[in-house]
Design a protein around this motif. Structure first.
Motif, PDB file in Angstrom:
ATOM      1  N   ASN A 192     -15.342  -0.890 -10.713  1.00 57.24           N
ATOM      2  CA  ASN A 192     -15.475   0.009  -9.566  1.00 57.24           C
ATOM      3  C   ASN A 192     -16.744  -0.330  -8.809  1.00 57.24           C
ATOM      4  O   ASN A 192     -17.688  -0.864  -9.394  1.00 57.24           O
ATOM      5  CB  ASN A 192     -15.511   1.480 -10.017  1.00 57.24           C
TER       6      ASN A 192
ATOM      7  N   THR B 296       0.848  -1.199   0.000  1.00 60.62           N
ATOM      8  CA  THR B 296       0.000   0.000   0.000  1.00 60.62           C
ATOM      9  C   THR B 296       0.876   1.239   0.000  1.00 60.62           C
ATOM     10  O   THR B 296       1.896   1.285   0.691  1.00 60.62           O
ATOM     11  CB  THR B 296      -0.916   0.022   1.243  1.00 60.62           C
TER      12      THR B 296
ATOM     13  N   SER C 201     -13.373   5.424  -6.483  1.00 63.07           N
ATOM     14  CA  SER C 201     -12.576   4.221  -6.252  1.00 63.07           C
ATOM     15  C   SER C 201     -12.621   3.410  -7.530  1.00 63.07           C
ATOM     16  O   SER C 201     -13.668   3.288  -8.158  1.00 63.07           O
ATOM     17  CB  SER C 201     -13.156   3.383  -5.115  1.00 63.07           C
ATOM     18  N   THR C 202     -11.482   2.855  -7.904  1.00 63.53           N
ATOM     19  CA  THR C 202     -11.428   2.068  -9.114  1.00 63.53           C
ATOM     20  C   THR C 202     -10.440   0.919  -8.951  1.00 63.53           C
ATOM     21  O   THR C 202      -9.486   1.019  -8.202  1.00 63.53           O
ATOM     22  CB  THR C 202     -11.052   2.952 -10.327  1.00 63.53           C
TER      23      THR C 202
ATOM     24  N   ALA D 106      -4.352   9.888  -2.996  1.00 63.89           N
ATOM     25  CA  ALA D 106      -4.854   8.596  -3.465  1.00 63.89           C
ATOM     26  C   ALA D 106      -4.144   7.503  -2.688  1.00 63.89           C
ATOM     27  O   ALA D 106      -2.968   7.630  -2.353  1.00 63.89           O
ATOM     28  CB  ALA D 106      -4.603   8.423  -4.957  1.00 63.89           C
ATOM     29  N   THR D 107      -4.880   6.454  -2.396  1.00 63.94           N
ATOM     30  CA  THR D 107      -4.298   5.263  -1.790  1.00 63.94           C
ATOM     31  C   THR D 107      -4.276   4.179  -2.848  1.00 63.94           C
ATOM     32  O   THR D 107      -5.298   3.899  -3.483  1.00 63.94           O
ATOM     33  CB  THR D 107      -5.125   4.798  -0.564  1.00 63.94           C
TER      34      THR D 107
ATOM     35  N   ASN E  34      -5.520  -1.443  -6.858  1.00 62.06           N
ATOM     36  CA  ASN E  34      -6.794  -0.804  -6.524  1.00 62.06           C
ATOM     37  C   ASN E  34      -6.475   0.612  -6.088  1.00 62.06           C
ATOM     38  O   ASN E  34      -5.447   0.859  -5.433  1.00 62.06           O
ATOM     39  CB  ASN E  34      -7.509  -1.562  -5.399  1.00 62.06           C
ATOM     40  N   LEU E  35      -7.341   1.544  -6.437  1.00 61.42           N
ATOM     41  CA  LEU E  35      -7.073   2.950  -6.187  1.00 61.42           C
ATOM     42  C   LEU E  35      -8.315   3.639  -5.640  1.00 61.42           C
ATOM     43  O   LEU E  35      -9.416   3.434  -6.153  1.00 61.42           O
ATOM     44  CB  LEU E  35      -6.666   3.600  -7.515  1.00 61.42           C
ATOM     45  N   SER E  36      -8.124   4.425  -4.597  1.00 62.05           N
ATOM     46  CA  SER E  36      -9.182   5.275  -4.069  1.00 62.05           C
ATOM     47  C   SER E  36      -8.586   6.666  -3.913  1.00 62.05           C
ATOM     48  O   SER E  36      -7.490   6.814  -3.364  1.00 62.05           O
ATOM     49  CB  SER E  36      -9.666   4.757  -2.717  1.00 62.05           C
ATOM     50  N   THR E  37      -9.280   7.677  -4.435  1.00 59.70           N
ATOM     51  CA  THR E  37      -8.721   9.024  -4.385  1.00 59.70           C
ATOM     52  C   THR E  37      -9.755  10.068  -4.007  1.00 59.70           C
ATOM     53  O   THR E  37     -10.899  10.018  -4.454  1.00 59.70           O
ATOM     54  CB  THR E  37      -8.062   9.413  -5.732  1.00 59.70           C
ATOM     55  N   SER E  38      -9.311  10.998  -3.188  1.00 61.00           N
ATOM     56  CA  SER E  38     -10.157  12.138  -2.845  1.00 61.00           C
ATOM     57  C   SER E  38      -9.988  13.236  -3.893  1.00 61.00           C
ATOM     58  O   SER E  38     -10.672  14.252  -3.841  1.00 61.00           O
ATOM     59  CB  SER E  38      -9.793  12.673  -1.460  1.00 61.00           C
TER      60      SER E  38
ATOM     61  N   ILE F  98     -20.658   4.351  -6.654  1.00 58.48           N
ATOM     62  CA  ILE F  98     -20.102   5.498  -5.943  1.00 58.48           C
ATOM     63  C   ILE F  98     -21.195   6.559  -5.800  1.00 58.48           C
ATOM     64  O   ILE F  98     -21.679   7.093  -6.803  1.00 58.48           O
ATOM     65  CB  ILE F  98     -18.902   6.089  -6.708  1.00 58.48           C
TER      66      ILE F  98
END
Length: 152
Positions: free
Chosen positions: A99, A32, A109-110, A47-48, A61-65, A102
């Motif tokens: 995804n 991570t 998130s994707t 983004a994580t 896997n990606l999640s971003t604000s 959302i």
């Protein structure tokens, strides 16, 4: 008889060593990381990224604000391309259109985004292109990936 025991012991030690190498081969580190993206008029934020590997196949896997969903977005409707640099020189892309659903205003998130890697690849995210309902947001890294590149 001694040679048979010695050969058996050597073969057992070699087999155990190979098993140990096999079980750790293909493990990506870190699993991570975080990075900041600037998406122009669509916003900016962190983004994580979460990476996994199975042989030469890898997923992220990606999640971003950085990109909030403008309206409710249905599952499997976001098309994403994540571009990473390999040791700062060549590039590798991870793509996908998977995804979760959302809700409007929530972070995009994707993933999993799929790509191919080789042993020793050292990949750091540089850009993200996200297509939501026909609208393309292109995001560029505005920080380095932390704790560092994914090493495969």
């Amino acid at each position: 008889m001694r040679h048979g025991i010695r050969r058996t012991a050597v073969c057992s030690a070699l087999a155990a060593g190979m098993l140990a190498l096999t079980s750790t081969a293909g493990a990506v580190t870190p699993t991570t990381a975080t990075i900041s993206f600037n998406c122009g008029i669509y916003g900016s934020g962190t983004a994580t990224l979460t990476a996994t590997q199975s042989g030469t196949a890898a997923t992220i896997n990606l999640s971003t604000s950085a990109i909030p969903a403008p309206i409710d977005v249905g599952a499997n409707s976001v098309k994403s391309t994540l571009t990473l640099t390999n040791k700062g020189t060549s590039t590798v892309t991870f793509t996908g259109n998977s995804n979760p659903a959302i809700p409007a205003g929530s972070p995009v998130s994707t993933g999993p985004l799929s790509g191919t890697v080789a042993s020793g690849d050292s990949l750091e995210a540089k850009s993200l292109k996200v297509v939501v309902m026909g609208i393309t947001a292109t995001c560029n890294a505005s920080s380095t990936q932390s704790p560092g590149p994914f090493v495969f």
